[in-house]
Structures are given as C-alpha cells and as structure tokens.
Design a protein around this motif. Sequence first.
Motif, PDB file in Angstrom:
ATOM      1  N   LYS A   7       0.856  -1.183   0.000  1.00 36.91           N
ATOM      2  CA  LYS A   7       0.000   0.000   0.000  1.00 36.91           C
ATOM      3  C   LYS A   7       0.893   1.233   0.000  1.00 36.91           C
ATOM      4  O   LYS A   7       2.049   1.176   0.409  1.00 36.91           O
ATOM      5  CB  LYS A   7      -0.899  -0.009   1.233  1.00 36.91           C
ATOM      6  CG  LYS A   7      -1.859  -1.168   1.261  1.00 36.91           C
ATOM      7  CD  LYS A   7      -2.590  -1.214   2.591  1.00 36.91           C
ATOM      8  CE  LYS A   7      -3.416  -2.453   2.717  1.00 36.91           C
ATOM      9  NZ  LYS A   7      -2.652  -3.685   2.730  1.00 36.91           N
ATOM     10  N   ALA A   8       0.349   2.356  -0.440  1.00 33.70           N
ATOM     11  CA  ALA A   8       1.133   3.583  -0.523  1.00 33.70           C
ATOM     12  C   ALA A   8       1.661   4.017   0.838  1.00 33.70           C
ATOM     13  O   ALA A   8       2.752   4.592   0.938  1.00 33.70           O
ATOM     14  CB  ALA A   8       0.291   4.697  -1.137  1.00 33.70           C
ATOM     15  N   SER A   9       0.931   3.736   1.900  1.00 37.07           N
ATOM     16  CA  SER A   9       1.360   4.136   3.243  1.00 37.07           C
ATOM     17  C   SER A   9       2.509   3.275   3.772  1.00 37.07           C
ATOM     18  O   SER A   9       3.200   3.668   4.707  1.00 37.07           O
ATOM     19  CB  SER A   9       0.184   4.066   4.204  1.00 37.07           C
ATOM     20  OG  SER A   9      -0.312   2.750   4.273  1.00 37.07           O
ATOM     21  N   LYS A  39      12.889  -2.603  -7.573  1.00 35.86           N
ATOM     22  CA  LYS A  39      12.967  -4.051  -7.712  1.00 35.86           C
ATOM     23  C   LYS A  39      13.921  -4.692  -6.716  1.00 35.86           C
ATOM     24  O   LYS A  39      13.920  -5.909  -6.562  1.00 35.86           O
ATOM     25  CB  LYS A  39      13.383  -4.417  -9.135  1.00 35.86           C
ATOM     26  CG  LYS A  39      12.293  -4.165 -10.138  1.00 35.86           C
ATOM     27  CD  LYS A  39      12.652  -4.764 -11.467  1.00 35.86           C
ATOM     28  CE  LYS A  39      11.422  -4.874 -12.328  1.00 35.86           C
ATOM     29  NZ  LYS A  39      11.678  -5.666 -13.526  1.00 35.86           N
ATOM     30  N   HIS A  40      14.732  -3.894  -6.042  1.00 33.18           N
ATOM     31  CA  HIS A  40      15.653  -4.432  -5.048  1.00 33.18           C
ATOM     32  C   HIS A  40      14.967  -4.701  -3.716  1.00 33.18           C
ATOM     33  O   HIS A  40      15.560  -5.299  -2.823  1.00 33.18           O
ATOM     34  CB  HIS A  40      16.825  -3.458  -4.847  1.00 33.18           C
ATOM     35  CG  HIS A  40      16.394  -2.131  -4.300  1.00 33.18           C
ATOM     36  ND1 HIS A  40      15.674  -1.222  -5.040  1.00 33.18           N
ATOM     37  CD2 HIS A  40      16.573  -1.564  -3.089  1.00 33.18           C
ATOM     38  CE1 HIS A  40      15.432  -0.156  -4.300  1.00 33.18           C
ATOM     39  NE2 HIS A  40      15.968  -0.335  -3.106  1.00 33.18           N
ATOM     40  N   LYS A  41      13.725  -4.292  -3.570  1.00 35.63           N
ATOM     41  CA  LYS A  41      12.998  -4.465  -2.315  1.00 35.63           C
ATOM     42  C   LYS A  41      12.196  -5.764  -2.338  1.00 35.63           C
ATOM     43  O   LYS A  41      11.629  -6.133  -3.366  1.00 35.63           O
ATOM     44  CB  LYS A  41      12.044  -3.290  -2.098  1.00 35.63           C
ATOM     45  CG  LYS A  41      12.767  -1.971  -1.938  1.00 35.63           C
ATOM     46  CD  LYS A  41      11.793  -0.865  -1.675  1.00 35.63           C
ATOM     47  CE  LYS A  41      12.538   0.445  -1.485  1.00 35.63           C
ATOM     48  NZ  LYS A  41      11.627   1.534  -1.174  1.00 35.63           N
ATOM     49  N   PRO A  42      12.121  -6.464  -1.208  1.00 37.24           N
ATOM     50  CA  PRO A  42      11.346  -7.716  -1.177  1.00 37.24           C
ATOM     51  C   PRO A  42       9.846  -7.482  -1.308  1.00 37.24           C
ATOM     52  O   PRO A  42       9.113  -8.402  -1.645  1.00 37.24           O
ATOM     53  CB  PRO A  42      11.695  -8.328   0.185  1.00 37.24           C
ATOM     54  CG  PRO A  42      12.242  -7.218   0.993  1.00 37.24           C
ATOM     55  CD  PRO A  42      12.821  -6.220   0.051  1.00 37.24           C
ATOM     56  N   THR A  43       9.389  -6.260  -1.065  1.00 39.90           N
ATOM     57  CA  THR A  43       7.959  -5.955  -1.154  1.00 39.90           C
ATOM     58  C   THR A  43       7.599  -5.315  -2.495  1.00 39.90           C
ATOM     59  O   THR A  43       6.585  -4.626  -2.595  1.00 39.90           O
ATOM     60  CB  THR A  43       7.554  -4.999  -0.022  1.00 39.90           C
ATOM     61  OG1 THR A  43       8.334  -3.814  -0.128  1.00 39.90           O
ATOM     62  CG2 THR A  43       7.750  -5.645   1.326  1.00 39.90           C
ATOM     63  N   PHE A  44       8.406  -5.539  -3.531  1.00 42.31           N
ATOM     64  CA  PHE A  44       8.180  -4.919  -4.845  1.00 42.31           C
ATOM     65  C   PHE A  44       6.773  -5.222  -5.361  1.00 42.31           C
ATOM     66  O   PHE A  44       6.316  -6.370  -5.361  1.00 42.31           O
ATOM     67  CB  PHE A  44       9.214  -5.410  -5.847  1.00 42.31           C
ATOM     68  CG  PHE A  44       8.950  -4.966  -7.253  1.00 42.31           C
ATOM     69  CD1 PHE A  44       9.074  -3.628  -7.597  1.00 42.31           C
ATOM     70  CD2 PHE A  44       8.557  -5.861  -8.230  1.00 42.31           C
ATOM     71  CE1 PHE A  44       8.829  -3.200  -8.890  1.00 42.31           C
ATOM     72  CE2 PHE A  44       8.310  -5.445  -9.525  1.00 42.31           C
ATOM     73  CZ  PHE A  44       8.447  -4.107  -9.848  1.00 42.31           C
ATOM     74  N   THR A  45       6.090  -4.175  -5.758  1.00 39.79           N
ATOM     75  CA  THR A  45       4.766  -4.284  -6.362  1.00 39.79           C
ATOM     76  C   THR A  45       4.825  -3.578  -7.711  1.00 39.79           C
ATOM     77  O   THR A  45       5.146  -2.393  -7.766  1.00 39.79           O
ATOM     78  CB  THR A  45       3.704  -3.624  -5.459  1.00 39.79           C
ATOM     79  OG1 THR A  45       3.811  -4.200  -4.146  1.00 39.79           O
ATOM     80  CG2 THR A  45       2.310  -3.853  -5.978  1.00 39.79           C
ATOM     81  N   HIS A  47       2.815  -2.258  -9.913  1.00 37.84           N
ATOM     82  CA  HIS A  47       2.006  -1.102 -10.295  1.00 37.84           C
ATOM     83  C   HIS A  47       2.182   0.087  -9.358  1.00 37.84           C
ATOM     84  O   HIS A  47       1.491   1.084  -9.494  1.00 37.84           O
ATOM     85  CB  HIS A  47       0.523  -1.499 -10.361  1.00 37.84           C
ATOM     86  CG  HIS A  47      -0.041  -1.897  -9.038  1.00 37.84           C
ATOM     87  ND1 HIS A  47       0.114  -3.169  -8.541  1.00 37.84           N
ATOM     88  CD2 HIS A  47      -0.747  -1.197  -8.116  1.00 37.84           C
ATOM     89  CE1 HIS A  47      -0.491  -3.242  -7.358  1.00 37.84           C
ATOM     90  NE2 HIS A  47      -1.016  -2.049  -7.076  1.00 37.84           N
ATOM     91  N   MET A  48       3.113   0.002  -8.405  1.00 34.48           N
ATOM     92  CA  MET A  48       3.341   1.083  -7.447  1.00 34.48           C
ATOM     93  C   MET A  48       4.735   1.671  -7.645  1.00 34.48           C
ATOM     94  O   MET A  48       5.650   0.985  -8.089  1.00 34.48           O
ATOM     95  CB  MET A  48       3.244   0.563  -6.010  1.00 34.48           C
ATOM     96  CG  MET A  48       1.920  -0.021  -5.630  1.00 34.48           C
ATOM     97  SD  MET A  48       0.655   1.197  -5.397  1.00 34.48           S
ATOM     98  CE  MET A  48       1.236   2.033  -3.961  1.00 34.48           C
ATOM     99  N   ASP A  49       4.897   2.946  -7.279  1.00 34.78           N
ATOM    100  CA  ASP A  49       6.212   3.583  -7.301  1.00 34.78           C
ATOM    101  C   ASP A  49       6.909   3.236  -5.993  1.00 34.78           C
ATOM    102  O   ASP A  49       6.761   3.913  -4.994  1.00 34.78           O
ATOM    103  CB  ASP A  49       6.064   5.097  -7.460  1.00 34.78           C
ATOM    104  CG  ASP A  49       7.398   5.803  -7.450  1.00 34.78           C
ATOM    105  OD1 ASP A  49       8.424   5.133  -7.666  1.00 34.78           O
ATOM    106  OD2 ASP A  49       7.422   7.026  -7.221  1.00 34.78           O
ATOM    107  N   MET A  50       7.671   2.146  -5.994  1.00 29.88           N
ATOM    108  CA  MET A  50       8.332   1.644  -4.793  1.00 29.88           C
ATOM    109  C   MET A  50       9.775   2.111  -4.688  1.00 29.88           C
ATOM    110  O   MET A  50      10.427   1.891  -3.694  1.00 29.88           O
ATOM    111  CB  MET A  50       8.369   0.100  -4.834  1.00 29.88           C
ATOM    112  CG  MET A  50       7.064  -0.574  -4.989  1.00 29.88           C
ATOM    113  SD  MET A  50       6.240  -0.872  -3.463  1.00 29.88           S
ATOM    114  CE  MET A  50       7.470  -1.604  -2.456  1.00 29.88           C
ATOM    115  N   GLY A  51      10.294   2.718  -5.755  1.00 30.85           N
ATOM    116  CA  GLY A  51      11.716   2.998  -5.865  1.00 30.85           C
ATOM    117  C   GLY A  51      12.235   4.061  -4.921  1.00 30.85           C
ATOM    118  O   GLY A  51      11.486   4.827  -4.325  1.00 30.85           O
ATOM    119  N   ASP A  52      13.539   4.082  -4.788  1.00 33.69           N
ATOM    120  CA  ASP A  52      14.226   5.047  -3.954  1.00 33.69           C
ATOM    121  C   ASP A  52      14.730   6.209  -4.815  1.00 33.69           C
ATOM    122  O   ASP A  52      14.699   6.145  -6.038  1.00 33.69           O
ATOM    123  CB  ASP A  52      15.402   4.372  -3.248  1.00 33.69           C
ATOM    124  CG  ASP A  52      14.939   3.303  -2.270  1.00 33.69           C
ATOM    125  OD1 ASP A  52      13.911   3.512  -1.618  1.00 33.69           O
ATOM    126  OD2 ASP A  52      15.611   2.270  -2.166  1.00 33.69           O
TER     127      ASP A  52
END
Length: 147
Positions: A7-9, A39-45, A47-52
């Motif tokens: 989730k975004a939060s 993609k380096h995170k284990p919680t990669f999703t 459709h979300m902007d997960m990047g650093d």
Amino acid sequence: MKTYSAKASEIQKKWFIVDAEGKTLGRLATQIAYILRGKHKPTFTPHMDMGDNVVVINAGKVKLSANKELTKLYHRHTGFFGGLKTQTAAEIRATQPERLLELAVKGMLPHNRLGDECYRHLKVYAGTEHPHASQKPEALPERTIKN
C-alpha cells in the motif's frame, strides 16, 4: 497463499548516492533504473512507485565502451517539418554531460506514467557538488554496481 500487494502508506523511500566516475554508461544505467523502480525491495509491487531516490555525481566522467563517443547518435525532433536533429555522444557530453546518463536511464524505465514518476526521483550532476546533503544519501552498495 495470498499475493502481497504494498500500500502507498507502507512504502519507505531512501536516498542513495552514486559516483559515476569511471563506470560504464549502460551498466550503471541498468543498476540505477533497478533502484528507481524498486525491484531491489522484497515488497516490490509492479504497479506502485516503490523505488528510492538516486543522486548521481560526476556524470560527466562516465565512460563509454569502444568508440561510441563518436559513433553513438542521439536523435530528437523539433516538431516542424525537417526538424530531425542528430548529435553524437561527444557533442552532448561537451554541452550537457549529465544528459547522457539521464537518457540511458529513462530508456530503461517503463514508458508510461509510472516510468515518468520513477524518473523524477533521479538527480544527476556533472560535478561532485549536489544540493541533497540534507537528505543524508547513503552510498549505493558496490555489489549492485558492476563495472
């Protein structure tokens, strides 16, 4: 087993700093795009902007393999008839040295709104000075960047 979707939060953003001096352009760009995408995170999703966030210094000293400095061409169009402009990598490096790395990373991100959002987290500087010291960027671990 249920599929996990972040989730975004729950997304935690970090700041990384990369010294591009002596690194090969394409190899460095793939690693930066990997971090920007998250993609380096284990919680990669997907459709979300997960990047650093990534700050790149010494982008003007990035190296190109073989004789790509003179043979690699970059094209852009002004929008007018006959408006195709072509420049070599050497011409771009002479005027806008950080642009080479920006174009390489942008081409490796998704070509949609998500890719545009990830691209905004990239900060590239030709020299060693950058205004992001207050974010306390960490050095990107060497295992992710290969020469």
